[in-house]
Design a protein around this motif. Sequence first.
Motif, short mmCIF file in Angstrom:
data_model
loop_
_atom_site.label_atom_id
_atom_site.label_comp_id
_atom_site.label_asym_id
_atom_site.label_seq_id
_atom_site.Cartn_x
_atom_site.Cartn_y
_atom_site.Cartn_z
N ARG A 143 -11.56 3.34 63.46
CA ARG A 143 -11.09 4.37 62.52
C ARG A 143 -9.60 4.65 62.68
NH1 ARG A 143 -15.70 6.31 60.11
NH2 ARG A 143 -17.62 6.09 61.32
N ARG B 222 -13.89 4.98 67.36
CA ARG B 222 -12.60 5.65 67.18
C ARG B 222 -11.47 4.64 66.94
NH1 ARG B 222 -12.32 10.35 71.74
NH2 ARG B 222 -10.26 10.66 70.75
N GLU C 212 -7.59 4.88 65.78
CA GLU C 212 -6.96 5.43 66.98
C GLU C 212 -6.45 4.32 67.90
OE1 GLU C 212 -8.38 8.98 68.90
OE2 GLU C 212 -10.00 9.18 67.42
N SER D 276 -18.69 4.99 71.19
CA SER D 276 -17.86 6.06 70.60
C SER D 276 -16.39 5.66 70.59
CB SER D 276 -18.04 7.36 71.39
OG SER D 276 -17.55 7.25 72.72
N TYR D 277 -15.95 4.93 71.62
CA TYR D 277 -14.54 4.50 71.66
C TYR D 277 -14.29 3.35 70.68
CZ TYR D 277 -12.40 7.31 75.35
OH TYR D 277 -11.84 8.35 76.07
#
Length: 330
Positions: A286, A283, A288, A279-280
């Motif tokens: 994308r 992110r 972050e 999940s990190y």
Amino acid sequence: MNRRDAVLALLALGAAPVGAGAQPAKAMRRVGVLMNRPASDGNAQASFAAFRQGLEKLGWVDGRDVRIDHRWGTADAKTLRLSAAELVKLQPEVILASATDGLAALREETRTIPTVFVSVSDPVGQGLVASLARPGNNMTGFTAFEFSMGGKWMQLLKEVAPRLTRVAVLFNPVTAPYYASFLTSIEAAGRSLAVQTVSVPVRDPAEIESALGAALGNASQGGLIALSDAFTANHRAKIIALVDQRHLPAIYAFRFFPEDGGLMSYGIDRVDLYRRAASYVDRILRGENPGNLPVQQPTKFEFIVNVRTAKAMGLSIPRGVMLRADHVIE
């Protein structure tokens, strides 16, 4: 339309570039993975597979949307550093780093490529991040243990072996630089249970047998705690064989120890951490900033007991302990 105009129209269509009007191909993203254990390690393979599955659920399919370049580690720190250097040269957009030794090797090569670490103990105390809430640099990730876990290990050992009087704590100070914090909680629990704690630092697998012998001597009421450490994980076959041969009750940090013949383990679900780490990575891909993503602590723990090993050692696991086990190996 006359014949001449029809021919010209067909010629114009033929001159159009192939694929005109189609959407341009999407560039494939690039992710690096540095595992700190060899490809022959079944748990390491399961962890890597969980990470890939986690990415797929988020829309990143290896070979279609993203290219995952991975390197496997060994018990040799030099080999791990070379693997880290190879990954950095590939210039991935983000790297997943496994455990303290994998992250240390990677930090020797880059302080700029976004990095997600997994199973690292005390990242703040080691100076890896500014704080858990705001890491503040190129890395974030998922921690391994709270140091209070050491007291839990001592308590479980004493429950399984009530006559226990001395416990050796095995670790490599190079790959487990946080060992002192674990020792503090283990020693505190030992004092409350009338159990002496003996620190056993080793840096080479050849030292394990003699170090354990010196720490425990001929103590018939001795036991072992093997700290969460890449060294103990990579050399677990040797450690388990020595401990079982001496009929010492022992507890380990990860389930692959009892799966390989050790007595019991209590600790985090490493495979779950790798799945969550996807999940990190998602992110960061994308857009972050890793420095703004809070370091996550483990939420899933598991207690594994190998009854077959207990029987071979002449130990009877108390019913209360068995009822708390998440998995029993018969």
